[in-house]
Structure formats: C-alpha cells, structure tokens
Motif scaffolding. Structure first.
Motif, PDB file in Angstrom:
ATOM      1  N   SER A   2       0.825  -1.200   0.000  1.00  0.00           N
ATOM      2  CA  SER A   2       0.000   0.000   0.000  1.00  0.00           C
ATOM      3  C   SER A   2       0.864   1.257   0.000  1.00  0.00           C
ATOM      4  O   SER A   2       2.052   1.216   0.363  1.00  0.00           O
ATOM      5  N   GLY A   3       0.238   2.361  -0.405  1.00  0.00           N
ATOM      6  CA  GLY A   3       0.974   3.616  -0.426  1.00  0.00           C
ATOM      7  C   GLY A   3       1.428   4.043   0.954  1.00  0.00           C
ATOM      8  O   GLY A   3       2.511   4.620   1.115  1.00  0.00           O
ATOM      9  N   TYR A   4       0.596   3.741   1.953  1.00  0.00           N
ATOM     10  CA  TYR A   4       0.951   4.106   3.332  1.00  0.00           C
ATOM     11  C   TYR A   4       2.197   3.357   3.795  1.00  0.00           C
ATOM     12  O   TYR A   4       3.152   3.954   4.305  1.00  0.00           O
ATOM     13  N   LEU A   5       2.203   2.025   3.610  1.00  0.00           N
ATOM     14  CA  LEU A   5       3.356   1.230   4.027  1.00  0.00           C
ATOM     15  C   LEU A   5       4.605   1.623   3.251  1.00  0.00           C
ATOM     16  O   LEU A   5       5.706   1.688   3.811  1.00  0.00           O
ATOM     17  N   ILE A 120      12.532   9.025  -7.920  1.00  0.00           N
ATOM     18  CA  ILE A 120      13.142   7.770  -7.465  1.00  0.00           C
ATOM     19  C   ILE A 120      12.150   7.081  -6.536  1.00  0.00           C
ATOM     20  O   ILE A 120      11.641   7.696  -5.597  1.00  0.00           O
ATOM     21  N   ASP A 121      11.875   5.803  -6.814  1.00  0.00           N
ATOM     22  CA  ASP A 121      10.889   5.071  -6.020  1.00  0.00           C
ATOM     23  C   ASP A 121      11.569   4.178  -4.990  1.00  0.00           C
ATOM     24  O   ASP A 121      12.799   4.096  -4.910  1.00  0.00           O
ATOM     25  N   LEU A 122      10.755   3.460  -4.237  1.00  0.00           N
ATOM     26  CA  LEU A 122      11.209   2.639  -3.118  1.00  0.00           C
ATOM     27  C   LEU A 122      12.310   1.633  -3.473  1.00  0.00           C
ATOM     28  O   LEU A 122      13.288   1.523  -2.714  1.00  0.00           O
ATOM     29  N   PRO A 123      12.206   0.866  -4.571  1.00  0.00           N
ATOM     30  CA  PRO A 123      13.255  -0.134  -4.838  1.00  0.00           C
ATOM     31  C   PRO A 123      14.659   0.461  -4.924  1.00  0.00           C
ATOM     32  O   PRO A 123      15.617  -0.124  -4.400  1.00  0.00           O
ATOM     33  N   VAL A 124      14.799   1.604  -5.579  1.00  0.00           N
ATOM     34  CA  VAL A 124      16.122   2.237  -5.703  1.00  0.00           C
ATOM     35  C   VAL A 124      16.612   2.709  -4.337  1.00  0.00           C
ATOM     36  O   VAL A 124      17.792   2.534  -3.992  1.00  0.00           O
ATOM     37  N   ILE A 125      15.721   3.296  -3.562  1.00  0.00           N
ATOM     38  CA  ILE A 125      16.092   3.756  -2.217  1.00  0.00           C
ATOM     39  C   ILE A 125      16.512   2.576  -1.351  1.00  0.00           C
ATOM     40  O   ILE A 125      17.483   2.649  -0.590  1.00  0.00           O
ATOM     41  N   ALA A 126      15.786   1.456  -1.477  1.00  0.00           N
ATOM     42  CA  ALA A 126      16.128   0.261  -0.698  1.00  0.00           C
ATOM     43  C   ALA A 126      17.512  -0.272  -1.090  1.00  0.00           C
ATOM     44  O   ALA A 126      18.306  -0.650  -0.218  1.00  0.00           O
ATOM     45  N   LEU A 127      17.819  -0.282  -2.374  1.00  0.00           N
ATOM     46  CA  LEU A 127      19.128  -0.754  -2.823  1.00  0.00           C
ATOM     47  C   LEU A 127      20.248   0.166  -2.330  1.00  0.00           C
ATOM     48  O   LEU A 127      21.304  -0.309  -1.898  1.00  0.00           O
TER      49      LEU A 127
END
Length: 286
Positions: A2-5, A120-127
């Motif tokens: 979800s967008g919140y998570l 930049i979305d979540l996957p790039v930030i996570a990496l």
C-alpha cells in the motif's frame, strides 16, 4: 504494498542512511549536529544538476555525494580543532550557515523551495540503503574501523599506538558527509521537492538520537535506532492524542534500561557465544 506502508518504509530507509552519516564520525567521538546541512547540500545539488544540466540520475547523485564530501573535508579541519560542546556548536553553526545561504539563492527557489523533476521510487532507495549498510559494516570491520573505536575509547592511547587521530577523524567526517549527501539526493528525488525549511537543526538532533538509542558501538545500532523513531510512532497511531505520550514513555524506558544503546558490543558477544554453544549441542542431539 500500500501507499501508506511504502511511505513509512521510505521514511525509515532515508532516516537510516542519514543515521549512518552521524554514526561514522560518532564512532570516533565526533558529535555532528550539522548533518542536516550536508543532507541539504546533497538534495539541492542533485536536484539542480538533474533539472538544469539534465544529466543522468546516477551521475547527479554521485556528484552530489562528491560535493557534500568536499565541503565536509574542507570544514572538518577547523571543526576538529574544537572540543566538547564547542565542537557541537561548530557543527550546529555549519548547518545554520548552509540553511541561511540556500534560502537566499533564487536560482534554486530560495525560500519558496525547489521542484525536482526526476523521480526515485522505493526499490532504488532500498538498494542504496542496503549498499550504505554493507559499506559501513565492512568499513567498521577494517583497520579504519578499529582505529575509530580506539579513538572513541581512549584517544591518547590510540595516538600512542601510532593511530593518526586527526586523519582518521577527518576521513570519518568526510565519508559521513558523503553519505548524508546521498540521503539528501534520494529525499529530493523521491518527494519531488526540496524546501530548506526541512533541513533544520532539529533534523540533526533527531538523527543523533537514532544513533544514540540504537547504539554507537556497532554499525547495527543505527538500524534499530532509526526503526524505533520511524516505525514506533506509526504503531501507536491508533492511540490518537496519546500516541506521542506512549512513544515518549518507550524512549525513556529504553534510555533507562539500555543507557549505552540497544545494540552494544557486549550484547553481540553474548549472542555469538550462545550461538557457538548451541551449535555443538544441536549436533550432539542428532
């Protein structure tokens, strides 16, 4: 997801990156309360290079880290000449100077803020966060990390054994500035807007608390500390007006029970010994 998570996780990951920018110099006894200034430099540098120069995103982020690192290197020499509370005040002053300069530069929006076009979305930030964690864990396992811990524990003895105290601290401060620049660049490109009002001393204080609560003795401490401050308030969201009362009570309890931080070297050694003892027992049972 979800967008919140996704939003909560992004906030946690960005906080973790910035926490490591405080952890590295902190591991050598340097309290950097000007980290928000380096985050701002990284955010605005990456945004401007992306918007105006139209360079690839990876290049702008790396260059923004380089700009933050160079400024960190330049100011580390005068800052590290100070001691104790004067060092803290010097880093706070640096952060305020950065904010004061950025708010008066019209080319990057001034007080109105500056839009960022590349996203930049979540996957790039996570990496990127994973890369920072692995890098810091590796760095703290090297002779450099050993020197940092030695300086933190007993600076005169570390110098007596041939450790270049000034050189190690300058390097830690510079690397921390580069990591803060990365956090700022990712922040700007994810939220698509940078506003100088975000990069205040309060951000630096919160980030220092992430490190202190999690523990400055090991590189695993910031992971836990950033989680406590980023995720715990969300768990108490259903308590409405009592939300931050419960959160404050938990923080006070942690500080009372674990004054050296949640994750300490002694705790890791105990866990390692228990694992070593349990392994032969399991094999014998088989």
């Amino acid at each position: 997801m979800s967008g919140y998570l996704s939003g909560v996780l992004v906030a946690y990951l960005l906080n973790l990156i910035i926490a490591y920018a405080v952890f590295l110099p902190g591991a050598g006894g340097i309290l950097n309360l000007g980290v928000a200034g380096f985050v701002a430099i990284g955010a605005y540098a990456s945004a401007w290079l992306s918007n105006e120069m139209e360079w690839p995103l990876a290049v702008t982020i790396l260059l923004s880290m380089g700009v933050s690192a160079l400024i960190g290197l330049a100011i580390s020499f005068p800052i590290l000449r100070t001691r104790g509370v004067y060092m803290v005040l010097a880093t706070i002053a640096f952060g305020e100077v950065v904010v004061g300069l950025l708010i008066n530069v019209e080319a990057i929006g001034g007080a109105a803020g500056y839009p960022v076009f590349e996203f930049i979305d979540l996957p790039v930030i996570a990496l990127c966060t994973l890369a920072v964690v692995l890098f810091v864990v590796w760095l703290m396992s090297t002779r450099f990390g050993l020197a940092l811990r030695a300086i933190h524990d007993d600076e005169p003895v570390a110098a007596l054994f041939g450790v270049s105290v000034r050189g190690v601290r300058v390097a830690a401060f510079t690397i921390g500035a580069a990591i803060a620049g990365l956090g700022g660049a990712l922040y700007g490109h994810h939220y698509a807007y940078v506003d100088v009002i975000y990069f205040t001393t309060l951000v630096s204080i919160y980030t220092l608390l992430y490190v202190l609560i999690g523990g400055v003795q090991t590189p695993w401490g910031p992971i836990v500390g950033a989680a406590v401050f980023s995720l715990l308030p969300e768990l108490f969201r259903g308590a409405t007006e009592w939300r931050y009362v419960f959160f404050a009570a938990v923080i006070i309890l942690i500080m009372a029970v674990r004054p050296e931080g949640i994750i300490t070297r002694a705790l890791l050694l105990r866990l390692k010994r228990r694992g070593t003892i349990a392994a032969p027992t399991k094999e014998a049972a088989q």
